[in-house]
Write an enzyme that holds these catalytic residues in place. Structure first.
Site, PDB file in Angstrom:
ATOM      1  N   SER A 161       0.890  -1.348   0.115  1.00 22.99           N
ATOM      2  CA  SER A 161       0.253   0.171   0.090  1.00 22.99           C
ATOM      3  C   SER A 161       0.840   1.366   0.136  1.00 22.99           C
ATOM      4  O   SER A 161       1.894   1.241   0.847  1.00 22.99           O
ATOM      5  CB  SER A 161      -0.959   0.037   1.216  1.00 22.99           C
ATOM      6  OG  SER A 161      -1.620   1.294   1.278  1.00 22.99           O
ATOM      7  N   GLY A 162       0.719   2.188  -1.030  1.00 23.56           N
ATOM      8  CA  GLY A 162       1.392   3.315  -0.929  1.00 23.56           C
ATOM      9  C   GLY A 162       2.541   3.273  -1.872  1.00 23.56           C
ATOM     10  O   GLY A 162       3.464   4.283  -2.169  1.00 23.56           O
ATOM     11  N   THR A 202      -1.565   2.314  -7.920  1.00 23.96           N
ATOM     12  CA  THR A 202      -2.723   3.060  -8.502  1.00 23.96           C
ATOM     13  C   THR A 202      -2.379   4.262  -9.413  1.00 23.96           C
ATOM     14  O   THR A 202      -2.870   4.302 -10.492  1.00 23.96           O
ATOM     15  CB  THR A 202      -3.679   3.675  -7.573  1.00 23.96           C
ATOM     16  OG1 THR A 202      -4.114   2.373  -6.470  1.00 23.96           O
ATOM     17  CG2 THR A 202      -4.995   4.186  -7.883  1.00 23.96           C
ATOM     18  N   ASN A 240      -1.153   5.648   3.064  1.00 18.97           N
ATOM     19  CA  ASN A 240      -1.333   6.129   1.876  1.00 18.97           C
ATOM     20  C   ASN A 240      -2.675   7.051   1.711  1.00 18.97           C
ATOM     21  O   ASN A 240      -3.642   6.367   2.306  1.00 18.97           O
ATOM     22  CB  ASN A 240      -1.525   5.143   0.625  1.00 18.97           C
ATOM     23  CG  ASN A 240      -1.824   5.847  -0.705  1.00 18.97           C
ATOM     24  OD1 ASN A 240      -1.850   6.655  -0.671  1.00 18.97           O
ATOM     25  ND2 ASN A 240      -1.777   4.855  -1.596  1.00 18.97           N
ATOM     26  N   SER A 256      -5.541   5.428  -0.341  1.00 19.39           N
ATOM     27  CA  SER A 256      -5.232   3.944  -0.602  1.00 19.39           C
ATOM     28  C   SER A 256      -6.539   3.227  -1.147  1.00 19.39           C
ATOM     29  O   SER A 256      -7.632   3.555  -0.678  1.00 19.39           O
ATOM     30  CB  SER A 256      -4.828   3.388   0.882  1.00 19.39           C
ATOM     31  OG  SER A 256      -4.683   1.987   0.834  1.00 19.39           O
ATOM     32  N   SER A 257      -6.230   2.488  -2.113  1.00 19.95           N
ATOM     33  CA  SER A 257      -7.250   1.680  -2.603  1.00 19.95           C
ATOM     34  C   SER A 257      -7.564   0.650  -1.647  1.00 19.95           C
ATOM     35  O   SER A 257      -6.652  -0.226  -1.358  1.00 19.95           O
ATOM     36  CB  SER A 257      -7.019   1.211  -4.200  1.00 19.95           C
ATOM     37  OG  SER A 257      -6.120   1.915  -4.570  1.00 19.95           O
ATOM     38  N   GLY A 265      -1.209  -4.987  -2.099  1.00 16.85           N
ATOM     39  CA  GLY A 265      -0.034  -5.735  -1.956  1.00 16.85           C
ATOM     40  C   GLY A 265      -0.031  -6.517  -0.657  1.00 16.85           C
ATOM     41  O   GLY A 265      -0.657  -6.432   0.404  1.00 16.85           O
ATOM     42  N   GLU A 279       0.429  -7.716   2.913  1.00 20.96           N
ATOM     43  CA  GLU A 279       0.482  -6.684   4.126  1.00 20.96           C
ATOM     44  C   GLU A 279       1.054  -7.340   5.461  1.00 20.96           C
ATOM     45  O   GLU A 279       0.571  -8.456   5.564  1.00 20.96           O
ATOM     46  CB  GLU A 279      -1.142  -6.066   4.297  1.00 20.96           C
ATOM     47  CG  GLU A 279      -1.457  -5.065   3.588  1.00 20.96           C
ATOM     48  CD  GLU A 279      -2.837  -4.413   3.698  1.00 20.96           C
ATOM     49  OE1 GLU A 279      -3.351  -3.645   2.840  1.00 20.96           O
ATOM     50  OE2 GLU A 279      -3.464  -4.969   4.697  1.00 20.96           O
TER      51      GLU A 279
END
Ligand SMILES: Nc1ncnc2c1ncn2[C@@H]1O[C@H](COP(=O)(O)OP(=O)(O)O)[C@@H](O)[C@H]1O
Ligand SMILES: [Mg+2]
Length: 1069
Positions: free
Chosen positions: A142-143, A147, A192, A195-196, A430, A432
């Site tokens: 994430s981040g 995206t 993020n 973040s998605s 991704g 985690e």
């Protein structure tokens, strides 16, 4: 710049000799290549652009060092063969402009510095030329920038692909679907700000011309727990804040909302009830506070984030909604669902006497009371939150479906649809690892495990296929196959998901802990599974009793089983479902289908659903040609320029980058098509430079032999050369760099020479042109002149022949010429004065004219002369003319008198006695001259004055007038022809008063006589005698004067009584 290169076994040294700076020595440590800073592309050549070129490819340190070097220079992209590794710069590097897109379009992947657009373009070209479906898999935590990368790729295709013939709006829809999905599916997290919170796979369809014509989105596992709870410092999904910040007053009023996000518990606070049951607690962030269900506790508390502008985002979303075909009513329905979730969150409960839940909120929801009344406080809150989550997540699913309808190619039925190819973009969460990991992390990490497996399978497969295709022996690669972990999770009956499902379905008291026990029982042998109970003494300390640990390919993750069962079951009370089915909101109507109620079959559990969807995804991806973008996050604080080595090492590890590199490097570090290799390096060998006409493969053979490649260093495949060690390639590259310098110089010199020669030739051509033109002109002029001359000569000759003929065309020119030249010549040769008698001889034709002209000329000269003389001079001349008439050729001393001017008078008034003047009275004296008078008898000379008046000649002796001779009485004057100056005035004899003729002598005899003759009008009465003169010497008595020529003048009285005058002869007459 001179460049010197030395190779050493461990890497290479490159010496850069710069004229102004001291010699720089750069050593490639750990096999990391250090390159020149000053060369043009040096910036892009910091470190290696492709990790396969790392000499020490097994060293993680070298790998990270290379990443660091490049990151320091803002070079965020590096390849591992065809895989792109990207490090999030957290700053706008200005590398996604239109120019960048153009730079990467249609160029060979390896000829340009690594870039996302290079991947984009390669994929697109493969799609078009090979007509095979492609998939770009973007992974990373994430981040890390997944995206962002997806958006850049979409943007690249939207801007560089040709527009479809119809439905150009697809491009806009593809781009605009993004902000809508982000509004509903993204949220600010600690990692993020955008973040998605769902996985996304997007297909873009291209027609046979390469224009985007449609799209389709698959979404995976939205993190719906966020709707009811967020960790400290995080937010709910963006759409809530956007609506509250940006929504129009009217809209908010209609939805019953206040503008302040602080008023909504789901946005800033979560009620105690939500936390009381730890079973709902999200993501291992256990509330440390003691539970008092009556009091809400603050959570999230970050409605406002500096990096997010909800107000402007709202506008973007509203606009995007219309682009993707939302009607006003649909927008209204969608927003009312969003609003209802917020209202739901603000519903409070209180216990009644039997400790049943009562809705205490002011704006009571009647139906909630009815629905929730049999539940206790905790159950009621659970039910409420479950409802909120269900409503939101189903609405999200509906939204994706709605977007898909809008993206669907309108030509789906037409034949061209069949000829479309698909490009997939996978932007999925991704790996985690948190301090506390729950069911969500389990699912996400399982997903990554699957994708990693696919990745290994595909890369290994493609690698192997390539070797096979090239006819090179495959050397088995040692790598970790994570299939064993995938099996651990997903295997039927024995897999963790199966066991979880079983626990969920099993009748009887099943809890998270019984699930854990079951796991321990079933898979205790598995090398990648560990629990407190199964662990040895040492590791046991790091495990709680309620936890199990999976040894993922990317590292160990410890999961807390709390909530696993609930989250997997994802149950919603039936009566809540029923109510939702009867909702008047058409969207909810579609989300909650009645068939669900009547379906007696238990719905699939969350984990199983997820597993199925992953299997589907894997199938989709397998059917496509894959490309990979591996995103790395450089630090946890979203800061530009910070390279957190620990964090990065961790990501490098779990993204399997080292593994990836090992596979890639297992055999050969570098491979390239013969054409490309030869094209790049042909300048290094005289036989291949500048052109190789044979097969490229033979050219490469000649080239590498010339470069001195050892047999173990390379292999020749069918279409490619394989080079085993990077250093071999580096040596070649460096040789090329040096060669380029000299080639560049040569090209420059040749070009300059060529340029100068072109210029010279141009000038020469111009000069020749001018010269020839000028010569032509001169020649023509000369020819014309000669022609004219010849003609003239011919005419002259003809004319000369016919010169005596009457004027005719044949002689006209000649005659005219002779005439004009005579006249022109005459003008120059005119006589200068009246005495000049010269005159050019005229041609016969002009004889008469010549005479006339001569006469005219003479007259003109005379006239001019006359005009110029004064009256005195005129008189002089007249007198001289008279003198000439009288004496010329007759008297000897006349010629002497000619040059002497006649003077008006020889005696001034003062020389004449006043008494004489008195005696003359009013009579003027016209001329006076001293004379000598000879007596009539004795011829005695006596000095006298002769005066001429208008009437008479007067002889004066001093004061006495001796004789006055009236002109009327003057009968004549006699002189001799000799040079003497005697003369005789003859007087009328009858007059007695007259004494007789007078003999006089004047020194100016010619002058005196001329004046006297003129005054007395006796010009014709002058006698010039030879020999002697007889004169009357008184009454009746004559005297004689004899003149004889002699040597000198002598006047004497001769013995015969005559006056004898001897005068010299001066001129022969
Ligand atoms: N290539 C990039 N250039 C500049 N900033 C980036 C880039 N990639 C990511 N970022 C920054 O990082 C943030 C997180 O990226 P994002 O793509 O949302 O991460 P992910 O989807 O992997 O969670 C973005 O909002 C942006 O600010
Ligand atoms: Mg994302």
């Amino acid at each position: 710049m001179a460049l010197q290169v030395e190779l050493i076994p461990t890497g290479e040294i490159i010496r850069v000799v710069h004229p102004h700076r001291p010699c720089k020595l750069a050593l490639g440590s750990d096999g990391v290549r250090v390159t020149m800073e000053s060369a043009l592309t040096a910036r892009d050549r910091v470190g290696v652009q492709d990790f396969v070129l790392l000499e020490n490819f097994t060293s993680e340190a070298a790998f990270i060092e290379n990443l660091r070097r490049r990151f320091r220079e803002n070079l965020i992209y590096t390849y591992i063969g065809p895989v792109l590794v990207s490090v999030n710069p957290y700053r706008d590097l200005q590398i996604y402009s239109r120019q960048h897109m153009e730079r990467y379009r249609g160029v060979s992947f390896y000829e340009v510095p690594p870039h996302l657009f290079a991947v984009a373009d390669t994929v697109y070209r493969a799609l078009r030329t090979e007509r095979r479906d492609q998939a770009v898999m973007i992974s990373g935590e994430s981040g890390a920038g997944k995206t962002e990368a997806t958006k850049r790729l979409l943007q690249f295709y939207a801007e560089t692909c040709p527009a479809p013939e119809r439905g150009g709006a697809v491009r806009d829809r593809l781009l605009q679907s993004n902000p809508v999905l982000e509004a509903f599916g993204n949220a600010k997290t600690l990692r993020n700000d955008n973040s998605s919170r769902f996985g996304k796979y997007m297909d873009v369809q291209f027609d046979f011309k390469g224009a985007p014509v449609g799209g389709h989105i698959l979404s995976y596992l939205l993190e719906k727990s966020r709707v009811v709870h967020q960790n400290h410092g995080e937010r709910n999904f963006h759409i809530f804040y956007q609506l509250l910040e940006g929504g129009e007053e009217e809209t908010l009023r209609r939805l019953g909302l206040e503008r302040n996000p602080q008023s909504y518990l789901y946005l800033v606070k979560v009620s105690r009830e939500g936390l009381a049951g730890r079973t709902w607690c999200h993501l291992g962030n256990p509330p440390s506070q003691s539970c008092n269900p009556a009091l809400p506790v603050p959570q999230g508390q970050c409605a406002k984030v500096s990096s997010i502008n909800d107000k402007s985002d709202w506008k973007v979303v509203r606009k995007a909604l219309t682009v993707i075909d939302f009607t006003e009513d649909e927008v209204e329905d969608l927003l009312s669902i969003v609003a209802s979730v917020l209202h739901l969150g603000n519903t409070h409960f209180a216990a009644d006497e039997e400790s049943n839940a009562q809705v205490t909120t002011e704006n009571q929801l009647k139906y909630l009371t009815r629905l929730l009344s049999p539940l206790n406080l905790e159950q009621a809150a659970y039910a409420r939150d479950a409802l909120a989550k269900a409503v939101y997540s189903r609405t999200f699913t509906w939204l994706v479906a709605k977007i898909n309808r809008s993206l669907a190619s309108k030509d789906a039925e037409s034949p061209s649809w069949r000829s479309t190819t698909v490009l997939g973009l996978l932007d999925i969460y991704g790996f985690e690892v948190f301090q506390h990991n729950s069911f969500e992390q389990f699912c996400i990490n399982y997903c990554n495990e699957k994708l990693q497996q696919l990745f290994i399978e595909l890369t290994l497969k493609s690698e192997q296929e390539e070797y096979e295709a090239e006819g090179i022996a495959w050397e088995p690669v040692q790598y970790f196959n994570n299939k064993i972990i995938c099996d651990l999770v997903e295997e039927k009956f024995k897999g963790i998901i199966s066991i979880l499902d079983e626990e969920c379905l099993r009748p009887g008291e099943a809890t998270d802990l019984t699930f854990l026990e079951k796991l321990e029982d079933t898979i205790k042998q598995h090398p990648h599974f560990l629990t407190h109970k199964l662990a040895d003494q040492r590791t046991r300390k790091s495990l709680d009793r309620g936890e199990f640990r999976l040894l993922h390919y990317a590292g160990e993750v410890t999961y807390n089983v709390t909530g696993f069962l609930d989250k997997n079951n994802d149950l919603l009370f039936r009566n809540l479902k029923e109510t939702m089915c009867s909702s008047e909101n058409p969207i909810l109507g579609q989300c909650f289908d009645r068939s669900e109620l009547s379906d007696k079959k238990r719905p699939e559990t969350v984990a199983t659903q997820f597993k199925m969807s992953l299997l589907e995804l894997v199938e989709i991806l397998k059917s496509k040609e894959p490309a990979y973008v591996r995103c790395i996050k450089p630090n946890d604080s979203k800061q530009p320029g910070r390279f957190d080595e620990v964090l990065i090492r961790h990501q490098v590890k779990y993204l399997g980058l080292m593994e990836n590199l090992r596979v890639r490097r297992a055999g050969f570090a570098y491979r390239r098509k013969y054409e490309a290799f030869l094209q790049r390096y042909k300048s290094l060998c005289p036989e291949t430079w500048p052109t190789w006409t044979g097969r490229p493969q033979d050219g490469v053979t000649v080239l590498v032999r010339h470069l001195g490649y050892k047999p173990e260093e390379y292999k020749m495949g069918r279409t490619k050369i394989f080079i085993r060690f990077p250093k071999t390639l580096f040596a070649t590259e460096d040789a090329l760099e040096i060669r380029r310098q000299s080639l560049a110089t040569k090209i420059q010199a040749t070009w300059r020479g060529f340029h100068c020669r072109q210029k010279f030739l141009r000038v020469k051509r111009s000069a020749i042109c001018i010269q020839s033109w000028w010569r032509g002109t001169l020649g023509r002029r000369k020819a014309a002149k000669r022609k004219w001359a010849a003609q003239t000569i011919r005419r002259l000759i003809q004319g000369f022949i016919l010169r005596h003929a009457p004027r005719c065309p044949e002689n006209a020119f000649f005659v005219d010429h002779v005439r004009t030249s005579f006249l022109l010549n005459l003008r120059r040769q005119l006589p200068r004065n009246i005495l000049d008698t010269s005159w050019p001889t005229p041609p016969p034709a002009l004889r008469e004219a010549s005479e006339l002209l001569r006469e005219l000329c003479r007259k003109n000269m005379v006239w001019k002369y006359c005009r110029s003389i004064s009256p005195e001079w005129k008189q002089q001349l007249q007198q001289k003319a008279v003198a000439s008439e009288i004496f010329k050729g007759k008297k000897d001393n006349y010629p002497q008198s000619v040059p002497r001017l006649f003077i008006s008078t020889r005696l001034g008034a003062d020389e004449i006695n006043p008494r004489v003047l008195q005696a003359l009275g009013s009579e003027p004296i016209q001329y006076a001259v001293p004379v000598v008078k000879y007596d009539r008898k004795g011829y005695k000379p006596r000095s006298r004055q002769l005066l001429l008046t208008p009437n008479a000649v007067v002889i004066v002796e001093d004061a006495k007038v001796k004789q006055r001779i009236e002109y009327t009485n003057l009968t004549g004057i006699s002189v001799s022809s000799l040079s003497d100056s005697l003369f005789v005035l003859h007087v009328q004899r009858e007059d007695n008063k007259q004494k007789g003729d007078v003999v006089l002598q004047s020194d100016h005899v010619i002058e005196t006589l001329t004046k006297t003759a003129l005054s007395a009008d006796r010009v014709n009465n002058i006698n010039i005698n030879q020999g002697s003169i007889t004169f009357a010497g008184g009454p009746g008595r004559d005297g004689i004067i004899d003149f004889t020529p002699g040597s000198e003048l002598l006047i004497t009285k001769a013995k015969n009584g005559h006056l004898a005058v001897v005068a010299p002869r001066l001129n022969s007459r």
